[in-house]
Design a protein around this motif. Structure first.
Motif, PDB file in Angstrom:
ATOM      1  N   LEU A   1      -0.386  16.227   3.495  1.00 23.95           N
ATOM      2  CA  LEU A   1       0.424  16.196   4.705  1.00 23.95           C
ATOM      3  C   LEU A   1       1.868  16.584   4.400  1.00 23.95           C
ATOM      4  O   LEU A   1       2.497  17.328   5.168  1.00 23.95           O
ATOM      5  N   VAL A   2       2.397  16.106   3.276  1.00 22.54           N
ATOM      6  CA  VAL A   2       3.763  16.481   2.864  1.00 22.54           C
ATOM      7  C   VAL A   2       3.850  17.986   2.635  1.00 22.54           C
ATOM      8  O   VAL A   2       4.799  18.656   3.081  1.00 22.54           O
ATOM      9  N   ASN A   3       2.856  18.548   1.967  1.00 20.30           N
ATOM     10  CA  ASN A   3       2.859  19.997   1.712  1.00 20.30           C
ATOM     11  C   ASN A   3       2.761  20.785   3.017  1.00 20.30           C
ATOM     12  O   ASN A   3       3.347  21.872   3.132  1.00 20.30           O
ATOM     13  N   HIS A   4       2.043  20.252   3.989  1.00 23.64           N
ATOM     14  CA  HIS A   4       1.948  20.938   5.280  1.00 23.64           C
ATOM     15  C   HIS A   4       3.313  21.027   5.935  1.00 23.64           C
ATOM     16  O   HIS A   4       3.701  22.090   6.457  1.00 23.64           O
ATOM     17  N   PHE A   5       4.036  19.919   5.956  1.00 24.53           N
ATOM     18  CA  PHE A   5       5.345  19.925   6.604  1.00 24.53           C
ATOM     19  C   PHE A   5       6.373  20.733   5.807  1.00 24.53           C
ATOM     20  O   PHE A   5       7.352  21.222   6.368  1.00 24.53           O
ATOM     21  N   LYS A   6       6.136  20.899   4.507  1.00 28.18           N
ATOM     22  CA  LYS A   6       7.038  21.736   3.705  1.00 28.18           C
ATOM     23  C   LYS A   6       6.670  23.211   3.781  1.00 28.18           C
ATOM     24  O   LYS A   6       7.423  24.069   3.309  1.00 28.18           O
ATOM     25  N   GLY A   7       5.511  23.502   4.360  1.00 29.57           N
ATOM     26  CA  GLY A   7       5.104  24.885   4.525  1.00 29.57           C
ATOM     27  C   GLY A   7       4.334  25.468   3.371  1.00 29.57           C
ATOM     28  O   GLY A   7       4.046  26.672   3.363  1.00 29.57           O
ATOM     29  N   THR A   8       3.965  24.668   2.387  1.00 35.00           N
ATOM     30  CA  THR A   8       3.214  25.170   1.240  1.00 35.00           C
ATOM     31  C   THR A   8       1.700  25.013   1.417  1.00 35.00           C
ATOM     32  O   THR A   8       0.936  25.447   0.564  1.00 35.00           O
ATOM     33  N   GLN A   9       1.276  24.391   2.486  1.00 41.41           N
ATOM     34  CA  GLN A   9      -0.147  24.199   2.767  1.00 41.41           C
ATOM     35  C   GLN A   9      -0.311  24.132   4.278  1.00 41.41           C
ATOM     36  O   GLN A   9       0.568  23.629   4.987  1.00 41.41           O
ATOM     37  N   VAL A  10      -1.402  24.658   4.767  1.00 38.81           N
ATOM     38  CA  VAL A  10      -1.656  24.656   6.205  1.00 38.81           C
ATOM     39  C   VAL A  10      -2.895  23.806   6.486  1.00 38.81           C
ATOM     40  O   VAL A  10      -3.960  24.029   5.902  1.00 38.81           O
ATOM     41  N   LEU A  11      -2.737  22.826   7.368  1.00 40.72           N
ATOM     42  CA  LEU A  11      -3.852  21.986   7.790  1.00 40.72           C
ATOM     43  C   LEU A  11      -4.399  22.510   9.113  1.00 40.72           C
ATOM     44  O   LEU A  11      -3.645  22.677  10.079  1.00 40.72           O
ATOM     45  N   ARG A  12      -5.678  22.762   9.164  1.00 38.71           N
ATOM     46  CA  ARG A  12      -6.297  23.257  10.389  1.00 38.71           C
ATOM     47  C   ARG A  12      -6.701  22.090  11.292  1.00 38.71           C
ATOM     48  O   ARG A  12      -7.061  21.015  10.813  1.00 38.71           O
ATOM     49  N   ALA A  13      -6.641  22.335  12.576  1.00 38.74           N
ATOM     50  CA  ALA A  13      -7.033  21.308  13.538  1.00 38.74           C
ATOM     51  C   ALA A  13      -8.531  21.020  13.395  1.00 38.74           C
ATOM     52  O   ALA A  13      -9.338  21.941  13.235  1.00 38.74           O
ATOM     53  N   PRO A  14      -8.932  19.766  13.449  1.00 37.06           N
ATOM     54  CA  PRO A  14     -10.361  19.427  13.307  1.00 37.06           C
ATOM     55  C   PRO A  14     -11.151  19.820  14.540  1.00 37.06           C
ATOM     56  O   PRO A  14     -10.617  19.927  15.651  1.00 37.06           O
ATOM     57  N   GLU A  15     -12.441  20.032  14.360  1.00 35.49           N
ATOM     58  CA  GLU A  15     -13.338  20.323  15.469  1.00 35.49           C
ATOM     59  C   GLU A  15     -14.010  19.041  15.957  1.00 35.49           C
ATOM     60  O   GLU A  15     -14.102  18.052  15.227  1.00 35.49           O
TER      61      GLU A  15
ATOM     62  N   ARG B   1       0.831  -1.203   0.000  1.00 35.74           N
ATOM     63  CA  ARG B   1       0.000   0.000   0.000  1.00 35.74           C
ATOM     64  C   ARG B   1       0.868   1.258   0.000  1.00 35.74           C
ATOM     65  O   ARG B   1       0.528   2.260  -0.654  1.00 35.74           O
ATOM     66  N   VAL B   2       1.970   1.231   0.745  1.00 38.28           N
ATOM     67  CA  VAL B   2       2.877   2.380   0.753  1.00 38.28           C
ATOM     68  C   VAL B   2       3.496   2.565  -0.623  1.00 38.28           C
ATOM     69  O   VAL B   2       3.601   3.698  -1.139  1.00 38.28           O
ATOM     70  N   ARG B   3       3.900   1.479  -1.242  1.00 30.63           N
ATOM     71  CA  ARG B   3       4.484   1.561  -2.578  1.00 30.63           C
ATOM     72  C   ARG B   3       3.489   2.162  -3.567  1.00 30.63           C
ATOM     73  O   ARG B   3       3.824   3.043  -4.370  1.00 30.63           O
ATOM     74  N   GLY B   4       2.226   1.696  -3.505  1.00 31.70           N
ATOM     75  CA  GLY B   4       1.209   2.228  -4.404  1.00 31.70           C
ATOM     76  C   GLY B   4       0.878   3.676  -4.113  1.00 31.70           C
ATOM     77  O   GLY B   4       0.660   4.474  -5.037  1.00 31.70           O
ATOM     78  N   ALA B   5       0.832   4.062  -2.822  1.00 29.51           N
ATOM     79  CA  ALA B   5       0.536   5.447  -2.459  1.00 29.51           C
ATOM     80  C   ALA B   5       1.643   6.386  -2.933  1.00 29.51           C
ATOM     81  O   ALA B   5       1.368   7.497  -3.404  1.00 29.51           O
ATOM     82  N   PHE B   6       2.896   5.953  -2.824  1.00 29.80           N
ATOM     83  CA  PHE B   6       4.011   6.769  -3.317  1.00 29.80           C
ATOM     84  C   PHE B   6       3.894   6.978  -4.819  1.00 29.80           C
ATOM     85  O   PHE B   6       4.104   8.086  -5.333  1.00 29.80           O
ATOM     86  N   ALA B   7       3.542   5.915  -5.531  1.00 24.29           N
ATOM     87  CA  ALA B   7       3.369   6.046  -6.980  1.00 24.29           C
ATOM     88  C   ALA B   7       2.209   6.985  -7.291  1.00 24.29           C
ATOM     89  O   ALA B   7       2.248   7.746  -8.271  1.00 24.29           O
ATOM     90  N   GLY B   8       1.165   6.954  -6.443  1.00 30.05           N
ATOM     91  CA  GLY B   8       0.012   7.808  -6.668  1.00 30.05           C
ATOM     92  C   GLY B   8       0.307   9.282  -6.516  1.00 30.05           C
ATOM     93  O   GLY B   8      -0.409  10.120  -7.079  1.00 30.05           O
ATOM     94  N   ILE B   9       1.314   9.636  -5.709  1.00 29.01           N
ATOM     95  CA  ILE B   9       1.668  11.058  -5.547  1.00 29.01           C
ATOM     96  C   ILE B   9       2.933  11.418  -6.321  1.00 29.01           C
ATOM     97  O   ILE B   9       3.502  12.503  -6.135  1.00 29.01           O
ATOM     98  N   GLY B  10       3.388  10.478  -7.183  1.00 26.06           N
ATOM     99  CA  GLY B  10       4.522  10.791  -8.053  1.00 26.06           C
ATOM    100  C   GLY B  10       5.886  10.544  -7.442  1.00 26.06           C
ATOM    101  O   GLY B  10       6.876  11.131  -7.894  1.00 26.06           O
ATOM    102  N   LEU B  11       5.987   9.676  -6.457  1.00 20.61           N
ATOM    103  CA  LEU B  11       7.273   9.334  -5.846  1.00 20.61           C
ATOM    104  C   LEU B  11       7.586   7.872  -6.114  1.00 20.61           C
ATOM    105  O   LEU B  11       6.685   7.033  -6.217  1.00 20.61           O
ATOM    106  N   ALA B  12       8.876   7.583  -6.209  1.00 22.74           N
ATOM    107  CA  ALA B  12       9.331   6.204  -6.372  1.00 22.74           C
ATOM    108  C   ALA B  12      10.186   5.829  -5.175  1.00 22.74           C
ATOM    109  O   ALA B  12      10.906   6.665  -4.620  1.00 22.74           O
ATOM    110  N   LEU B  13      10.108   4.572  -4.782  1.00 22.84           N
ATOM    111  CA  LEU B  13      10.934   4.117  -3.674  1.00 22.84           C
ATOM    112  C   LEU B  13      12.397   4.119  -4.083  1.00 22.84           C
ATOM    113  O   LEU B  13      12.731   3.858  -5.251  1.00 22.84           O
TER     114      LEU B  13
END
Length: 536
Positions: free
Chosen positions: A163-177, A48-60
């Motif tokens: 989540l990757v964009n959040h940690f890179k600072g290009t997107q902000v995730l708000r805390a859920p209510e 699943r991790v391998r497939g998810a990486f491929a889905g966002i354009g990353l290769a192991l």
């Protein structure tokens, strides 16, 4: 480079810390190993991790990847390890700065397109993360549920790329209510039940003290109808009970959109349910119906039709309030402090051994049918009540003047008296919770508040000497009499309270005999609305 991300493994409703360590060693394209006692679902995480990486354009990376789940001797079960493994791998690859994941734990299942799917147990995971001084990264769908854990930092991304964009600072995730508090389903009114005044009285007594209750009567006499109205008589869950119950439902994956309810659980499994379905178990030791009914009601209709193994598996939880599922390499403990309400026909044919349409094999048929339930199981039932057939005259009567609201008010008053008594003793919160209801009181609470007067004690002694009470039955009779006194507003336990409690403590065969006598009285033109007192 070695990267580490915290996550949790579930042991019952508790969550234990697990560190996911990922390291790349040497050149070995396509090699990805997960170690640390993973089950099948965890072992499949690498695909699943391998497939998810491929889905966002990353290769192991073209290196040998090892993911270690520490401590290695703790069994790891479930798909929620996908996200922490992926995050640790991203940090190992340099996609995310390793120090960005410090102070966070993570749970979540990955889809092949990189989306993060909901998992069970997010409430327990958030509470465990808070206790460890960490925040929690969980799926977006689990965010409202995890927010009930209190003052804990939360991130609830919809996808891995977000989540990757959040940690890179290009997107902000708000805390859920937090999710909403819902009122639950509409509970039917007790006013709809015509006749069965004695059975409705027993239902009210059982609700007031949290006692176990058994209805015995022919089909159509209203047994299931009255049992379904029990939730309306019970007070709402306290904050502590709400948290306990919600953690169990969270681990079972049964909380939708983070919505909690103060309504007490009411579980009614089919009589074909297995022992594992009732007590919990299976490959991943999920909570069973008894645990899902924690702080609520477990209704077992057609009681003798359950397997003997399934019924007897409930004997220990009825005493201890918890279930332990044993495995070869670990034990799982689930809370199971429930109130048992059961219903059964007097015999296999349903009508019993007297009157029109009576069973031709009576009384042997009743005896054989009721012997499917073990004596120790009967001994744990505080109230055994017959429900004779509802006559045409009963059905022609207008609706009763009192319904659920009036009975619930009396139940609430009795429960308030029980809470006040426990508060007088200055017990610690755990003891106060266990002793705060009559069906569970013992020791000093029982001796101080449930000791009957001289006349009541003499009656109880005669019942015990006649062989009608075990030691457990003696204690449960005192508890039941204390509840009857509370409904009356009496400070002491009197003889009449003991007498009514002893009526309810009859065995199933005794109840069937009284049931037959009442039918004979009615057919002879006599009126017998209340069961007769025991001979002693």
């Amino acid at each position: 480079m070695l990267a580490c991300v915290a996550t949790v493994a579930f042991e019952g409703v508790e969550a234990r810390r697990v560190d996911v360590q990922v390291q790349q060693i040497g050149a070995s394209e396509g090699s990805f190993a997960i170690v640390g006692l993973p089950d099948k679902a965890v072992a499949e995480s690498r695909e699943r991790v391998r497939g998810a990486f491929a889905g966002i354009g990353l290769a192991l990376p073209s290196r040998r990847i090892i993911a270690n789940l520490a401590p290695a001797d703790l069994p790891k079960e479930g798909s929620h390890f996908d996200l922490p493994i992926a995050l640790a791998l991203l940090a190992s690859m340099g996609v995310i700065a390793p120090d960005a994941l410090e102070g966070w734990a993570a749970i979540g299942e990955l889809g092949l397109d990189g989306r993060i799917a909901a998992v069970g147990g997010s409430l327990s995971a958030a509470m465990a993360a808070n206790a460890m001084g960490l925040g929690l990264i969980c799926p977006e769908a689990n965010g409202p549920e995890a927010a009930w854990a209190g003052d804990v930092a939360l991130l609830a991304p919809r996808s891995l790329i977000g989540l990757v964009n959040h940690f890179k600072g290009t997107q902000v995730l708000r805390a859920p209510e937090r999710g909403p508090v819902v009122g639950g389903s509409c509970v039917p009114d007790l006013r709809e039940v015509k006749g069965q005044e004695s059975a409705k009285r027993a239902l009210e007594v059982a609700a007031a003290g949290g006692h176990n209750l058994l209805f015995i009567g022919p089909p159509g006499s209203g047994k299931s109808m009255m049992a379904a109205r029990m939730p309306g008589l019970l007070p709402p869950l306290t904050s502590q009970e709400l948290l306990e119950t919600s953690r169990i439902w969270s681990v079972a994956g049964m909380i939708e959109r983070g919505a909690l309810t103060h309504e007490r659980p009411f579980r009614a499994p089919h009589h074909s349910a297995s022992m594992a379905a009732l007590t919990g178990g299976g490959l991943r030791a999920k909570p069973g119906e008894a645990s899902l009914a924690h702080n609520g009601v477990l209704f077992l209709d057609e009681l003798p039709e359950y397997s003997a193994q399934a019924l007897d598996s409930l004997r220990q939880p009825l005493e201890t309030g918890e279930i332990v599922v044993a495995r070869a390499n670990h034990h799982v403990k689930y809370p199971a402090r429930f109130q048992l309400v059961a219903a059964m026909n007097p015999c296999r044919c349903g009508v019993g051994g007297f009157g029109k349409g009576a069973c031709g094999k009576a009384p042997r048929c009743q005896r054989d049918y009721q012997n499917r339930i073990s004596g120790p199981m009967f001994d744990r039932i505080d109230l055994t009540v017959e429900t004779p057939p509802v006559t045409a005259a009963d059905m022609a009567l207008p609706p009763p003047s009192e319904g659920t609201a009036e009975a619930a008010a009396r139940v609430a008053g009795a429960r308030a008296l029980q809470a006040e008594r426990v508060a007088e003793l200055g017990l610690d919160p755990v003891q106060a919770r266990d002793q705060g209801i009559n069906a569970r009181c013992s020791g000093e609470v029982l001796d101080r508040f449930a000791t009957p007067d001289e006349a009541g004690r003499a009656l109880l002694m005669r019942a015990g000497e006649a062989g009608g009470l075990t030691a457990r039955g003696w204690t449960r009779t005192l508890r039941l009499a204390r509840t009857i006194a509370d409904l009356e507003g009496s400070t002491g336990v009197l003889r009449r309270h003991i007498a009514e409690a002893l009526i309810y403590r009859r065995t199933a065969m005794g109840a069937q005999e009284d049931f037959d006598r009442q039918r004979a009285s009615r057919e002879g033109g006599l009126s017998d609305a209340r069961p007769s007192l025991p001979a002693w």
